[in-house]
Design an enzyme around this catalytic site. Structure first.
Site, PDB file in Angstrom:
ATOM      1  N   HIS A  37       0.840  -1.203   0.000  1.00 30.81           N
ATOM      2  CA  HIS A  37       0.000   0.000   0.000  1.00 30.81           C
ATOM      3  C   HIS A  37       0.879   1.258   0.000  1.00 30.81           C
ATOM      4  O   HIS A  37       0.627   2.214  -0.728  1.00 30.81           O
ATOM      5  CB  HIS A  37      -0.872   0.047   1.258  1.00 30.81           C
ATOM      6  CG  HIS A  37      -1.872  -1.062   1.371  1.00 30.81           C
ATOM      7  ND1 HIS A  37      -1.779  -2.043   2.319  1.00 30.81           N
ATOM      8  CD2 HIS A  37      -2.990  -1.342   0.651  1.00 30.81           C
ATOM      9  CE1 HIS A  37      -2.805  -2.878   2.196  1.00 30.81           C
ATOM     10  NE2 HIS A  37      -3.553  -2.484   1.191  1.00 30.81           N
ATOM     11  N   GLN A 151       0.034  -4.256  -9.173  1.00 22.34           N
ATOM     12  CA  GLN A 151       0.140  -5.405 -10.088  1.00 22.34           C
ATOM     13  C   GLN A 151      -0.113  -6.718  -9.344  1.00 22.34           C
ATOM     14  O   GLN A 151      -0.457  -7.721  -9.949  1.00 22.34           O
ATOM     15  CB  GLN A 151       1.527  -5.400 -10.750  1.00 22.34           C
ATOM     16  CG  GLN A 151       1.862  -6.595 -11.614  1.00 22.34           C
ATOM     17  CD  GLN A 151       0.999  -6.701 -12.876  1.00 22.34           C
ATOM     18  OE1 GLN A 151       0.349  -5.726 -13.275  1.00 22.34           O
ATOM     19  NE2 GLN A 151       0.993  -7.869 -13.485  1.00 22.34           N
ATOM     20  N   LYS A 152       0.037  -6.699  -8.021  1.00 23.25           N
ATOM     21  CA  LYS A 152      -0.276  -7.878  -7.196  1.00 23.25           C
ATOM     22  C   LYS A 152      -1.675  -8.403  -7.548  1.00 23.25           C
ATOM     23  O   LYS A 152      -1.912  -9.594  -7.601  1.00 23.25           O
ATOM     24  CB  LYS A 152      -0.193  -7.458  -5.728  1.00 23.25           C
ATOM     25  CG  LYS A 152      -0.928  -8.298  -4.735  1.00 23.25           C
ATOM     26  CD  LYS A 152      -0.150  -9.520  -4.406  1.00 23.25           C
ATOM     27  CE  LYS A 152      -0.788 -10.392  -3.332  1.00 23.25           C
ATOM     28  NZ  LYS A 152      -2.125 -10.117  -2.957  1.00 23.25           N
TER      29      LYS A 152
HETATM   30  P1  AMP Z   1      -6.200  -3.861  -0.827  1.00 26.18           P
HETATM   31  O1  AMP Z   1      -6.182  -3.019   0.391  1.00 26.18           O
HETATM   32  O2  AMP Z   1      -5.712  -5.267  -0.601  1.00 26.18           O
HETATM   33  O3  AMP Z   1      -7.496  -3.790  -1.587  1.00 26.18           O
HETATM   34  O4  AMP Z   1      -5.100  -3.232  -1.803  1.00 26.18           O
HETATM   35  C1  AMP Z   1      -5.143  -1.876  -2.158  1.00 26.18           C
HETATM   36  C2  AMP Z   1      -4.218  -1.653  -3.324  1.00 26.18           C
HETATM   37  O5  AMP Z   1      -2.898  -2.048  -2.962  1.00 26.18           O
HETATM   38  C3  AMP Z   1      -4.612  -2.483  -4.559  1.00 26.18           C
HETATM   39  O6  AMP Z   1      -4.437  -1.685  -5.724  1.00 26.18           O
HETATM   40  C4  AMP Z   1      -3.625  -3.616  -4.511  1.00 26.18           C
HETATM   41  O7  AMP Z   1      -3.346  -4.170  -5.787  1.00 26.18           O
HETATM   42  C5  AMP Z   1      -2.398  -2.923  -3.939  1.00 26.18           C
HETATM   43  N1  AMP Z   1      -1.511  -3.916  -3.334  1.00 26.18           N
HETATM   44  C6  AMP Z   1      -1.826  -4.873  -2.434  1.00 26.18           C
HETATM   45  N2  AMP Z   1      -0.759  -5.632  -2.140  1.00 26.18           N
HETATM   46  C7  AMP Z   1       0.276  -5.148  -2.882  1.00 26.18           C
HETATM   47  C8  AMP Z   1       1.652  -5.493  -3.025  1.00 26.18           C
HETATM   48  N3  AMP Z   1       2.191  -6.499  -2.352  1.00 26.18           N
HETATM   49  N4  AMP Z   1       2.398  -4.779  -3.886  1.00 26.18           N
HETATM   50  C9  AMP Z   1       1.865  -3.746  -4.594  1.00 26.18           C
HETATM   51  N5  AMP Z   1       0.577  -3.353  -4.492  1.00 26.18           N
HETATM   52  C10 AMP Z   1      -0.211  -4.044  -3.648  1.00 26.18           C
END
Ligand code: AMP
Length: 285
Positions: A37, A151-152
């Site tokens: 994040h 990209q995850k």
């Molecule tokens: P989330 O809170 O899991 O919905 O993630 C919020 C944003 O962070 C989304 O755009 C995810 O793709 C990104 N994200 C989550 N984990 C990673 C990671 N390990 N590396 C890069 N971006 C991430």
């Protein structure tokens, strides 16, 4: 940093900024911040004038049976981290604000949402309908010039890009690289569910991706042979994938040969944690 919980407050903060000609950036999140994040937030901080981070655990993207109430939440910590990173506005709406009584509209993206996670029994296309609907709402509420995704969640990023294109939403979508722990595990809020033992087994996902990449780098292009290299690593750790597939990185079409940039995507349960990971093999898309 200002924390706002209603769309009215959000617009009251952002409208004057927009009128003054400042660019607005948005990083949508479900909170429980980790370095993944924060990498998005740091990149966004450099590229826009007014940075909005949204914090909302979106119930409609969880599928029945998935533990929504157990999803990690820590607004106080997230808020402190966001403030340290120079976020201007933390938008942390209530569920009622986003989905008031009578809410009855969805945004549903077609084919891209029907493969990989969209074809998996533990997710399905409704998951991406939930994602597209909330992101469309966030785009309409914030009106960002640019939004950053990871990209995850490669399929999610493609679904959002398609939605933006198809609905003519005036936002530029940027996708940032996956952030990993030193041992290769892709960072995820769901890693919090892993015991020490499970965390070791979870390393099989990134190991599988690397093994496939090594096979491609050695000149192998046959999809089955590339997948077999990945599969060996999962088998060795006793991890049964929900899917392990090679797909086009632009439209998720099927692939028989890795003779250009190809997405290798994997999803698997390790204990209670549903983990996903992916890598682009054979070049840059
Ligand atoms: P989330 O809170 O899991 O919905 O993630 C919020 C944003 O962070 C989304 O755009 C995810 O793709 C990104 N994200 C989550 N984990 C990673 C990671 N390990 N590396 C890069 N971006 C991430």
């Amino acid at each position: 940093m200002t924390t706002v919980r209603s769309v009215a407050e959000l617009r009251a903060v952002l409208d004057p900024e927009r009128r003054a000609g400042r660019t607005i950036g948005l990083v949508p999140t479900m909170g429980a911040f980790h370095e993944g994040h924060l990498s998005l937030i740091r990149r966004a901080r450099e590229e826009c004038d007014v940075l909005v981070v949204s914090l909302f655990v979106n119930p409609v993207q969880f599928v029945p049976g998935e533990d929504l109430s157990g999803y990690p939440r820590d607004e106080e910590r997230d808020s402190a981290l966001a403030s340290e990173e120079g976020v201007d506005v933390l938008f942390a709406p209530t569920e009622h604000e986003l989905y008031p009584p009578g809410f009855d509209t969805v945004v549903s993206v077609g084919g891209l949402a029907e493969v990989l996670c969209g074809a998996a029994t533990s997710r399905g296309p409704e998951h991406f309908t939930g994602v597209a609907t909330v992101v469309a709402k966030l785009f309409n509420m914030v009106g960002p010039d640019v939004a950053w995704f990871g990209q995850k969640d490669a399929q999610q990023a493609l679904v959002i890009k398609r939605m933006v294109r198809d609905l003519d939403i005036p936002v530029r979508v940027e996708v940032c690289p996956t952030v990993r722990d030193a041992d290769g595990l892709a960072l995820s809020s769901r890693n919090a569910y892993l015991s020490a033992d499970e965390r070791q087994r979870a390393l099989a996902l990134s190991r599988a991706l690397r093994a496939a990449r090594a096979r491609v780098d050695s000149g192998v292009t046959d999809a089955d042979a590339v997948l077999a290299a990945a599969r060996e690593q999962l088998d060795a750790a006793g991890v049964e994938p929900e899917y392990l597939e090679l797909r086009s990185p632009t439209d998720l079409g099927s692939i028989e040969r890795v003779d250009g940039a190809t997405l290798l995507a994997v999803a698997a349960y390790v204990g209670q944690a549903r983990l996903i990971d992916n890598m682009i093999l054979g070049g840059t898309p």
